[in-house]
Scaffold this motif. Structure first.
Motif, short mmCIF file in Angstrom:
data_model
loop_
_atom_site.label_atom_id
_atom_site.label_comp_id
_atom_site.label_asym_id
_atom_site.label_seq_id
_atom_site.Cartn_x
_atom_site.Cartn_y
_atom_site.Cartn_z
N GLN A 43 12.77 -7.54 -11.28
CA GLN A 43 12.32 -8.09 -12.58
C GLN A 43 13.16 -8.09 -13.55
OE1 GLN A 43 8.55 -8.37 -12.62
NE2 GLN A 43 9.10 -9.32 -14.67
N ASP A 44 13.33 -9.46 -14.19
CA ASP A 44 14.03 -9.66 -15.37
C ASP A 44 15.51 -9.22 -15.01
OD1 ASP A 44 12.15 -11.21 -17.16
OD2 ASP A 44 11.23 -8.89 -17.07
N VAL A 45 16.11 -9.61 -13.74
CA VAL A 45 17.43 -9.26 -13.62
C VAL A 45 18.16 -10.53 -13.33
CG1 VAL A 45 18.80 -8.06 -11.91
CG2 VAL A 45 16.68 -6.90 -12.58
N SER A 57 1.06 -1.32 -0.10
CA SER A 57 0.17 -0.30 0.03
C SER A 57 0.85 1.21 0.01
CB SER A 57 -0.78 0.07 1.14
OG SER A 57 -0.17 0.19 2.25
N LYS A 58 0.17 2.40 0.00
CA LYS A 58 1.00 3.49 -0.11
C LYS A 58 1.80 4.01 1.23
CE LYS A 58 -2.19 5.64 -3.44
NZ LYS A 58 -3.18 6.83 -3.74
N ASN A 59 1.41 3.03 2.40
CA ASN A 59 2.36 3.19 3.62
C ASN A 59 3.52 2.81 3.59
OD1 ASN A 59 0.03 4.63 4.63
ND2 ASN A 59 -1.15 2.61 5.34
N TYR A 60 3.92 1.78 2.40
CA TYR A 60 5.00 1.06 2.52
C TYR A 60 5.95 1.54 1.60
CZ TYR A 60 2.51 -2.24 5.61
OH TYR A 60 1.93 -2.95 6.56
N SER A 61 7.23 1.06 1.63
CA SER A 61 8.27 1.80 0.57
C SER A 61 8.54 0.50 -0.24
CB SER A 61 9.75 2.12 1.29
OG SER A 61 10.10 0.90 2.13
N LEU A 62 9.06 0.89 -1.42
CA LEU A 62 9.10 -0.12 -2.34
C LEU A 62 10.61 0.06 -3.39
CD1 LEU A 62 7.09 -1.95 -4.97
CD2 LEU A 62 8.80 -0.50 -5.88
N LEU A 63 11.50 -0.94 -3.59
CA LEU A 63 12.44 -0.69 -4.42
C LEU A 63 12.57 -1.38 -5.56
CD1 LEU A 63 15.52 0.35 -4.97
CD2 LEU A 63 16.39 -1.61 -3.64
N ASP A 64 12.50 -0.72 -6.76
CA ASP A 64 12.70 -1.41 -8.14
C ASP A 64 14.00 -1.72 -8.33
OD1 ASP A 64 12.35 -2.65 -10.62
OD2 ASP A 64 10.87 -1.12 -11.15
N TYR A 65 14.64 -2.87 -8.00
CA TYR A 65 16.14 -3.16 -8.21
C TYR A 65 16.28 -3.62 -9.87
CZ TYR A 65 20.97 -4.43 -7.02
OH TYR A 65 22.23 -4.42 -7.33
N GLY A 66 16.93 -2.79 -10.45
CA GLY A 66 17.13 -3.15 -12.12
C GLY A 66 16.09 -2.71 -12.68
N CYS A 67 15.60 -1.38 -12.41
CA CYS A 67 14.46 -0.84 -13.13
C CYS A 67 14.70 -0.10 -14.43
CB CYS A 67 14.14 0.54 -12.24
SG CYS A 67 15.31 2.04 -12.10
N PRO A 115 22.06 -0.92 -11.50
CA PRO A 115 23.67 -0.70 -11.43
C PRO A 115 24.12 -0.43 -12.79
CG PRO A 115 22.72 -3.21 -11.34
CD PRO A 115 21.68 -2.36 -11.34
N TYR A 116 23.49 -0.62 -13.97
CA TYR A 116 23.98 -0.15 -15.09
C TYR A 116 23.53 1.21 -15.61
CZ TYR A 116 25.82 -5.07 -15.48
OH TYR A 116 26.26 -5.95 -15.28
#
Length: 244
Positions: A160-162, A103-113, A136-137
């Motif tokens: 995702q696809d990393v 939900s909007k109360n939580y943090s998210l990291l898209d690694y390899g976005c 990282p690239y």
């Protein structure tokens, strides 16, 4: 020493991946165990690469260690925008996260976005402000800025696809484990090795995603779960996704 001057420097395949994560070791002299696939990137369509499947755990491995910097230098740069097909994909992805409490109360990291961070754009348009992207690239001015990782711990991490592009998945997942909040969730999207037919190198990568030489290891759900277990994680759901 053997004269290799007639071969391109990037294609001098002197090191090979002969051992699986389950410790099975393949015999490099048994050529029947290898399948040959062409590269589907336009700059390298005349090049082929060998892969092999572990008979124990069914993980697929790229045989030769090549100069990936050379191949990524001519990798198609994504210039995609947030069109309706992407919105459909990201809506389904968002629903998967919501199913597990996002939900909007939580943090998210898209690694390899990626270069554009399209999923982050989607979430921001939905009013999510505590979402971050790192690649990282990527360029230091954009998603390649590693200081964003200082926002840890993250309640949710998207990979995702990393993982199929990484030679040492244990090292990557260990890094993510240090970024994940206690009780947090990580969603890993990757091709399912169990669904890949190594006898059909003619099939498009959309349906047979060997994607040589960029995909280094392709996993089954069982082998992926074992990698997570090494980090002390518990699997909560596996699901198939259409197309890619």
């Amino acid at each position: 020493p053997k004269n290799t001057a007639s071969y391109p420097l990037h294609n001098q395949k002197t090191k090979q991946r002969l051992e699986c994560f389950c410790h099975y070791r393949i015999n490099p002299n048994d050529l029947s165990q290898f399948a040959t696939f062409p590269c589907n990137v336009r700059a390298f369509t005349d090049e082929t690469f060998k892969v092999w499947r572990c008979p124990n755990c069914q993980t697929i491995h790229a045989l030769d260690v090549v100069d990936l910097d050379y191949y990524y230098a001519k990798y198609p740069v994504s210039d995609a925008t947030l069109t309706w097909p992407y919105r459909i994909i990201y809506r389904k992805l968002h629903q998967r996260l919501i199913k597990h409490g996002f939900s909007k109360n939580y943090s998210l990291l898209d690694y390899g976005c990626g270069a554009n961070g399209l999923f982050l754009q989607y979430l921001q348009q939905k009013g999510f402000t505590n979402c971050y992207g790192y690649d990282p690239y990527g360029s230091p001015e954009s998603f390649g800025d590693a200081t964003v990782l200082q926002q840890k711990p993250f309640n949710y991490i998207l990979l995702q696809d990393v993982i199929e592009h990484v030679d040492d998945p244990d090292a990557l997942l260990s890094e993510l484990n240090h970024l994940l909040a206690p009780g947090g969730y990580i969603l890993i999207g990757t091709p399912n090795a169990a669904n890949i037919d190594l006898t059909r190198p003619d099939i498009s990568d959309h349906y047979n995603p060997i994607h040589a030489p960029y995909h280094l290891h392709l996993y089954t759900p069982k082998t992926l779960e074992s990698l997570g277990n090494r980090q002390g994680w518990e699997s909560v759901e596996f699901f198939d996704r259409a197309y890619y």
